[in-house]
Every structure is written in structure tokens, then in C-alpha cells.
Scaffold this motif. Structure first.
Motif, PDB file in Angstrom:
ATOM      1  N   PRO A 212       0.807  -1.229   0.000  1.00  0.00           N
ATOM      2  CA  PRO A 212       0.000   0.000   0.000  1.00  0.00           C
ATOM      3  C   PRO A 212       0.839   1.278   0.000  1.00  0.00           C
ATOM      4  O   PRO A 212       0.424   2.283  -0.555  1.00  0.00           O
ATOM      5  N   GLU A 213       2.028   1.221   0.563  1.00  0.00           N
ATOM      6  CA  GLU A 213       2.870   2.424   0.601  1.00  0.00           C
ATOM      7  C   GLU A 213       3.426   2.798  -0.766  1.00  0.00           C
ATOM      8  O   GLU A 213       3.870   3.922  -0.967  1.00  0.00           O
TER       9      GLU A 213
ATOM     10  N   ALA B  21       6.018   3.899  -8.901  1.00  0.00           N
ATOM     11  CA  ALA B  21       6.736   3.164  -9.947  1.00  0.00           C
ATOM     12  C   ALA B  21       6.563   1.661  -9.786  1.00  0.00           C
ATOM     13  O   ALA B  21       6.400   1.139  -8.683  1.00  0.00           O
ATOM     14  N   ARG B  22       6.623   0.982 -10.904  1.00  0.00           N
ATOM     15  CA  ARG B  22       6.479  -0.467 -10.959  1.00  0.00           C
ATOM     16  C   ARG B  22       7.707  -1.147 -10.342  1.00  0.00           C
ATOM     17  O   ARG B  22       8.834  -0.756 -10.592  1.00  0.00           O
ATOM     18  N   HIS B  23       7.452  -2.162  -9.512  1.00  0.00           N
ATOM     19  CA  HIS B  23       8.489  -3.037  -8.965  1.00  0.00           C
ATOM     20  C   HIS B  23       8.023  -4.461  -9.203  1.00  0.00           C
ATOM     21  O   HIS B  23       6.877  -4.797  -8.877  1.00  0.00           O
TER      22      HIS B  23
ATOM     23  N   LYS C 244      -5.812  -2.607  -1.160  1.00  0.00           N
ATOM     24  CA  LYS C 244      -4.409  -2.522  -0.765  1.00  0.00           C
ATOM     25  C   LYS C 244      -4.050  -3.485   0.359  1.00  0.00           C
ATOM     26  O   LYS C 244      -3.079  -3.286   1.076  1.00  0.00           O
ATOM     27  N   GLU C 245      -4.869  -4.536   0.521  1.00  0.00           N
ATOM     28  CA  GLU C 245      -4.567  -5.601   1.465  1.00  0.00           C
ATOM     29  C   GLU C 245      -5.123  -6.894   0.896  1.00  0.00           C
ATOM     30  O   GLU C 245      -5.785  -6.881  -0.140  1.00  0.00           O
ATOM     31  N   ALA C 246      -4.881  -8.006   1.551  1.00  0.00           N
ATOM     32  CA  ALA C 246      -5.195  -9.327   0.987  1.00  0.00           C
ATOM     33  C   ALA C 246      -6.654  -9.736   1.144  1.00  0.00           C
ATOM     34  O   ALA C 246      -7.024 -10.836   0.743  1.00  0.00           O
ATOM     35  N   HIS C 247      -7.500  -8.876   1.711  1.00  0.00           N
ATOM     36  CA  HIS C 247      -8.906  -9.234   1.859  1.00  0.00           C
ATOM     37  C   HIS C 247      -9.784  -7.985   1.753  1.00  0.00           C
ATOM     38  O   HIS C 247      -9.325  -6.863   1.983  1.00  0.00           O
TER      39      HIS C 247
ATOM     40  N   HIS D 167      -2.369  -6.161  -9.940  1.00  0.00           N
ATOM     41  CA  HIS D 167      -1.833  -5.022 -10.680  1.00  0.00           C
ATOM     42  C   HIS D 167      -0.543  -4.521 -10.056  1.00  0.00           C
ATOM     43  O   HIS D 167      -0.335  -4.624  -8.857  1.00  0.00           O
ATOM     44  N   ASN D 168       0.302  -3.966 -10.925  1.00  0.00           N
ATOM     45  CA  ASN D 168       1.534  -3.329 -10.472  1.00  0.00           C
ATOM     46  C   ASN D 168       1.203  -2.071  -9.675  1.00  0.00           C
ATOM     47  O   ASN D 168       0.071  -1.569  -9.712  1.00  0.00           O
ATOM     48  N   ASN D 169       2.197  -1.519  -9.012  1.00  0.00           N
ATOM     49  CA  ASN D 169       2.016  -0.273  -8.268  1.00  0.00           C
ATOM     50  C   ASN D 169       1.416   0.820  -9.143  1.00  0.00           C
ATOM     51  O   ASN D 169       0.603   1.619  -8.689  1.00  0.00           O
TER      52      ASN D 169
END
Length: 114
Positions: free
Chosen positions: A48-49, A54-56, A75-78, A96-98
Motif C-alpha cells: 500500500p505504501e 513506480a512499478r516493482h 491494498k490488502e489481501a482481503h 496489478h503493479n504499483n
């Protein structure tokens, strides 16, 4: 707990000349009363941060679409969807990427609220 099964579309390829790693994803739905909780199990780091940055490789967030509605960035797993009307529903889950570009890892599930 209801474990829903859906078809997964997984592709691999390269981005910007670099080999891209495709994360794996499994999804479990827990339907209780008039709500559903969507639990995403993935080897991608949910970050989430770094949302919108940018994509990582192997880092990002989740998009969900309930009943073909608007995108919900998760932004979390649920994620719990409360107060659903009775009837059949569909949830689409994708990684999805950042920067919001897709990993092309998507699953769609049907479930019913009684």
C-alpha cells in the motif's frame, strides 16, 4: 466457508525489455448472511505504501469488480462487501503493479446471497 472456483488467465511476457515474473493468485470467498469476504492468496507483495508509484517486479495491489461495477482498488489481501442484496453476484479479482498496469492474472467467481 465457500471456496469458489474460477478460471484464471495467466500470461507471461516481458516489459520494457526485462523478463516479467507473473505472480500466482488463489482466491477464497467466505459468504455469511448478506456479505462476502474475498481473501486473496498471492506470492505478490501487496504494497500500500507504493500504491500509484513506480512499478516493482512482484509488488502491487488488487483490483476488484463486484457485479461488473466500478474498479475497487484493494491494498490488502482481503475485502468485505457488506449489505449485498439476495441473488446471484459476480466478483472479478486481478493483480496489478504499483502503477496500475495489470499483471494479467485475473479470476472471476460467481456466488449467491440467500
Amino acid at each position: 466457508m465457500l471456496t469458489a472456483c474460477g478460471g484464471a488467465k495467466t500470461t507471461s511476457g516481458s516489459r520494457n525489455g526485462h523478463a516479467a515474473h507473473q505472480p500466482k493468485m488463489d482466491v477464497k470467498l467466505d459468504v455469511e448472511g448478506n456479505q462476502v469476504t474475498v481473501n486473496v492468496i498471492t506470492d505478490m507483495t501487496i504494497s500500500p505504501e507504493h500504491y500509484g508509484m513506480a512499478r516493482h517486479d512482484m509488488e502491487g495491489h488488487i483490483h476488484m469488480y463486484l457485479d461488473n461495477g466500478d474498479k475497487i482498488a484493494v491494498k490488502e489481501a482481503h475485502k468485505t462487501f457488506p449489505d449485498l442484496p439476495p441473488g446471484k453476484h459476480t466478483i472479478k479479482v486481478s493483480l496489478h503493479n504499483n502503477d496500475h498496469t495489470p499483471y494479467d492474472v485475473t479470476k472471476t467467481f460467481d456466488f449467491e446471497i440467500k
